[in-house]
Structures are given as C-alpha cells and as structure tokens.
Design a protein around this motif. Structure first.
Motif, PDB file in Angstrom:
ATOM      1  N   ASN A 131      -6.175   3.409   3.910  1.00 14.71           N
ATOM      2  CA  ASN A 131      -6.136   5.147   3.530  1.00 14.71           C
ATOM      3  C   ASN A 131      -7.216   5.088   3.010  1.00 14.71           C
ATOM      4  OD1 ASN A 131      -5.963   7.325   2.887  1.00 14.71           O
ATOM      5  ND2 ASN A 131      -3.433   7.040   2.425  1.00 14.71           N
ATOM      6  N   GLN A 160       0.821  -1.233  -0.043  1.00 14.99           N
ATOM      7  CA  GLN A 160       0.199   0.393  -0.121  1.00 14.99           C
ATOM      8  C   GLN A 160       1.175   1.648   0.203  1.00 14.99           C
ATOM      9  OE1 GLN A 160      -4.291   1.166   2.421  1.00 14.99           O
ATOM     10  NE2 GLN A 160      -2.094   1.446   3.944  1.00 14.99           N
ATOM     11  N   GLY A 188      -7.807   8.249   0.342  1.00  9.99           N
ATOM     12  CA  GLY A 188      -6.351   7.877  -0.671  1.00  9.99           C
ATOM     13  C   GLY A 188      -7.027   6.906  -1.507  1.00  9.99           C
ATOM     14  N   PHE A 233      -7.304   8.348  -5.818  1.00 11.95           N
ATOM     15  CA  PHE A 233      -7.250   7.548  -6.076  1.00 11.95           C
ATOM     16  C   PHE A 233      -7.646   6.644  -7.796  1.00 11.95           C
ATOM     17  CE2 PHE A 233      -5.927   2.490  -7.720  1.00 11.95           C
ATOM     18  CZ  PHE A 233      -4.976   3.009  -8.208  1.00 11.95           C
ATOM     19  N   SER A 270       0.879   5.488  -0.635  1.00 10.64           N
ATOM     20  CA  SER A 270       0.269   6.955  -0.746  1.00 10.64           C
ATOM     21  C   SER A 270       1.556   7.830  -1.456  1.00 10.64           C
ATOM     22  CB  SER A 270      -0.374   6.635   0.528  1.00 10.64           C
ATOM     23  OG  SER A 270      -1.047   6.557   1.149  1.00 10.64           O
ATOM     24  N   GLY A 330      -2.855  10.179  -4.416  1.00 14.18           N
ATOM     25  CA  GLY A 330      -3.535   9.258  -3.698  1.00 14.18           C
ATOM     26  C   GLY A 330      -3.048   8.038  -2.480  1.00 14.18           C
ATOM     27  N   SER A 331      -4.041   6.858  -2.360  1.00 11.83           N
ATOM     28  CA  SER A 331      -3.352   5.652  -1.990  1.00 11.83           C
ATOM     29  C   SER A 331      -3.415   4.487  -2.723  1.00 11.83           C
ATOM     30  CB  SER A 331      -3.926   5.657  -0.663  1.00 11.83           C
ATOM     31  OG  SER A 331      -3.337   4.756   0.274  1.00 11.83           O
TER      32      SER A 331
END
Length: 359
Positions: free
Chosen positions: A124, A71, A127, A131, A73, A77-78
């Motif tokens: 997240n 993951q 995020g 994304f 960021s 975004g994430s």
C-alpha cells in the motif's frame, strides 16, 4: 588470529535459521520486535548466500505470508507493525489504537520482502506516504509511531530509507529533516540521537546515510549538509573509535562491540574513508566473537544473537580484509546506504517504487 581460523558460515546460517523458528529463552523479551529479528536472520542468510540452500520454497512463502500479515492500514496510513503481539493473529476486528505501523519495522519489512524476492503487489504505497507524513514532528524529526514513541535519528534514517526505496519523497519535509540532522551534530565529530546528545556510532551512521540518501532541494543543497571541516572531524572521531582489540566502540572510552564495527565502519565507508579502518584487526575481533554453536556475539565470550551476527557480516562485506585464498571470508558486496546486499538493493529498486498500473 591465525590464517587457519575460518568464518563459520554454515554455523552462522544455522543459528539464524533456528531463530526464524523460535528465539532462545534469553531473547524472548524482544518478541515485540519480531519483524526486525526476521530481517537480521534473513539478512544473514542473504549475505552468506545460503537462503535457498537453508530453506524450502514453502518456508520462504510462509515467511512472505507472515510479513504481509504485519502490513496494517488505518487512520494513520499504512505500514508494518513489529509483530501481532498487541492483536492476536486470528483477530478479524478493528485493530487496537496501539496496533499501528512502526517506522523501523516498515523499513525492515521492505528489505526482508526484497530478500525473499517478493513482487510487492500487495504494498500500500499511498498509505505508507501518509504514514511517513504522520510520523514527522514539527522540528523535522520522526517518531517511531504516528501517535508517539521514540523520536531520534534512527527513526529519521528509516523514514529516509523508506522514501528512497519508494522513490517518492512527497511524504516528508526533507529540508526540516536535514536541519534536524545538522542540529544533532556533536562537538566530538559524531552525531547524537537528539540535539545536544552525546555522539554515538549508530546515530552517526544514521545521520550520514540519511544525508546521502536525501535528494537535493532548493532549501537543502547537498553541499550545505556537511562541511569539509565537519567531515574531517567526523572521520577523526570514527577512526579513534577503533580500539586496540580491533573492534569499534560506539562512544568515547567505551568497550568494543561487534555492532559498532558496522555502524562506525560503514559510516567511514560512506564518507569515502573506509581505507582508514584496520580491516585485518577488525576481522580478527569479529572472528574471536564467533560463538561455538553459531552466530556472532557482541564481544568474545558472549552469547550470539541475530543482530550482532548480521551487522558483523555486513561490515565484513563492506570492508573485507585480505584473507588470501580462504574462501570462507568471501562475501557479496553490500549497499551501505540501505544496509542490504547489492543484489537485494537492486531488486528493491526495481519492485518497490510504484509501477505502471499499480498503487
């Protein structure tokens, strides 16, 4: 196939357990999609109900830890990356501009963590919404990466599935995405990867699953997404893809492939026409595609891999044939829209959406 032929559950579980440790030399080129391979392996163990038996607590925790390490960021975004192949695993600096979240990998990561019964405390969520928004194109489609990459119905399905798991559709324009799906409808009755493309079994599943996952909006009422005539034409095309071997082909006049048993069979199930599949003939084809050292191959005589193993078991779960008292063929039910066992889907529905006091 005689009644004596079994579904070799233990061998298939062993194949995927080995692939969780290392890939055979013939498959090292897919290391850049390692997270998806992890999902096919874990998904196989989940369907076979052998995850706890074939792994220890410490192994399952190490897999969770590795998944969370993917993951990332940043400005886009994430989400989850395919693997650390772009940035070394011990690198602590700013990630490369090419080390960005990937739609398919984010979808498979969420399901993999659900299979491992993670509590998603590290997710997240805001995020991921950003994304998803960054991946949607002006024509309603989605690219694999927020800064480019493939853009077709496979990516759109992943975006819809992720939004459905989050129970948050604020990151995407549902109306324009549905319009893009409809633009991919082919005269044959299936859906192409992109508008004016040849109908494909995989993207037909992606289109139909996405249309059934998306919430109704004023601009996109559910009744307008697929007409009665289109549904009949799609069912006809999918049914015609079941070949004399019992397996399904993914395109007109092509050879049968185990993965298309899932893509076409699950699409028919979504349309409420799964009863039109010759389930016994399909099971015979998949049984003959079992590899002697474990796993299921794309066709008889080929080598096995986690992708074809998982999808073969998935469709046997959705459309089981009658094998009488042979317990080797008994599998748990699968959620055809998310492509996960119903127990795993229930875990995801409970833990992935934002919880009170979390983000």
């Amino acid at each position: 196939m005689s009644n004596a032929i079994k579904l070799n559950k233990t061998s298939h579980a062993a194949h995927c357990s080995r692939c969780l440790v290392a890939l055979p030399a013939s498959q090292v080129e897919i290391d850049s999609s390692r997270l998806a391979i992890v999902f096919y392996c874990l998904g196989t163990l989940d369907i076979l109900e052998l995850l706890d038996k074939k792994s220890s607590d410490s192994e399952r925790q190490s897999w969770r830890d590795w998944l969370w390490e993917q993951q990332i960021s940043g400005q886009f975004g994430s989400g989850f990356r395919p693997s650390p192949y772009v940035t070394p695993e011990d690198f602590s600096g700013t990630p490369s501009e090419y080390d960005v979240p990937h739609l398919v990998m984010t979808y498979t990561a969420l399901l993999s963590l659900s299979i491992l019964r993670d509590d998603f405390g590290k997710l997240n969520r805001p995020g991921i919404i950003r994304f998803l928004n960054g991946c949607q194109r002006k024509d309603g489609s989605f690219s694999a990466l927020p800064n480019g990459g493939e853009s077709d119905l496979r990516m759109l399905y992943c975006a819809f599935a992720i939004s459905s798991m989050l129970d948050d559709w604020s990151g995407i324009d549902v109306g324009s995405a549905v319009a893009y799906i409809r633009a991919c409808y082919s005269y044959e009755g299936g859906y192409g990867q992109t508008p004016n493309g040849e109908a494909l079994g995989g993207t037909t599943y992606c289109a139909l699953a996405a249309l059934h996952l998306a919430p109704e909006t004023e601009a996109s009422p559910i009744a307008s997404r697929i007409t009665s005539q289109e549904r009949k034409r799609t069912i006809r095309w999918l049914v015609q893809n079941q070949t004399s071997s019992g397996g399904f082909c993914g395109r007109t006049n092509k050879l049968a492939d185990a993965c298309y048993c899932f893509w076409c069979g699950a699409a028919l199930h979504i349309l409420g026409a799964g009863d039109l599949v010759n389930e016994k003939a399909m099971a015979d084809f998949l049984a003959s595609s079992q590899f002697k050292f474990g796993g299921i191959s794309k066709a008889p005589g080929e080598h096995s891999d986690p992708y074809h193993t998982y999808l073969s078991l998935a469709i046997l779960s959705i459309l089981p044939a009658d094998h009488g008292d042979d317990s080797s063929w008994k599998l748990p039910r699968l959620d055809a829209l998310w492509n996960a066992t119903e127990e795993t889907a229930a875990w995801a529905k409970k833990h992935i959406p934002v919880q009170s006091g979390t983000t």
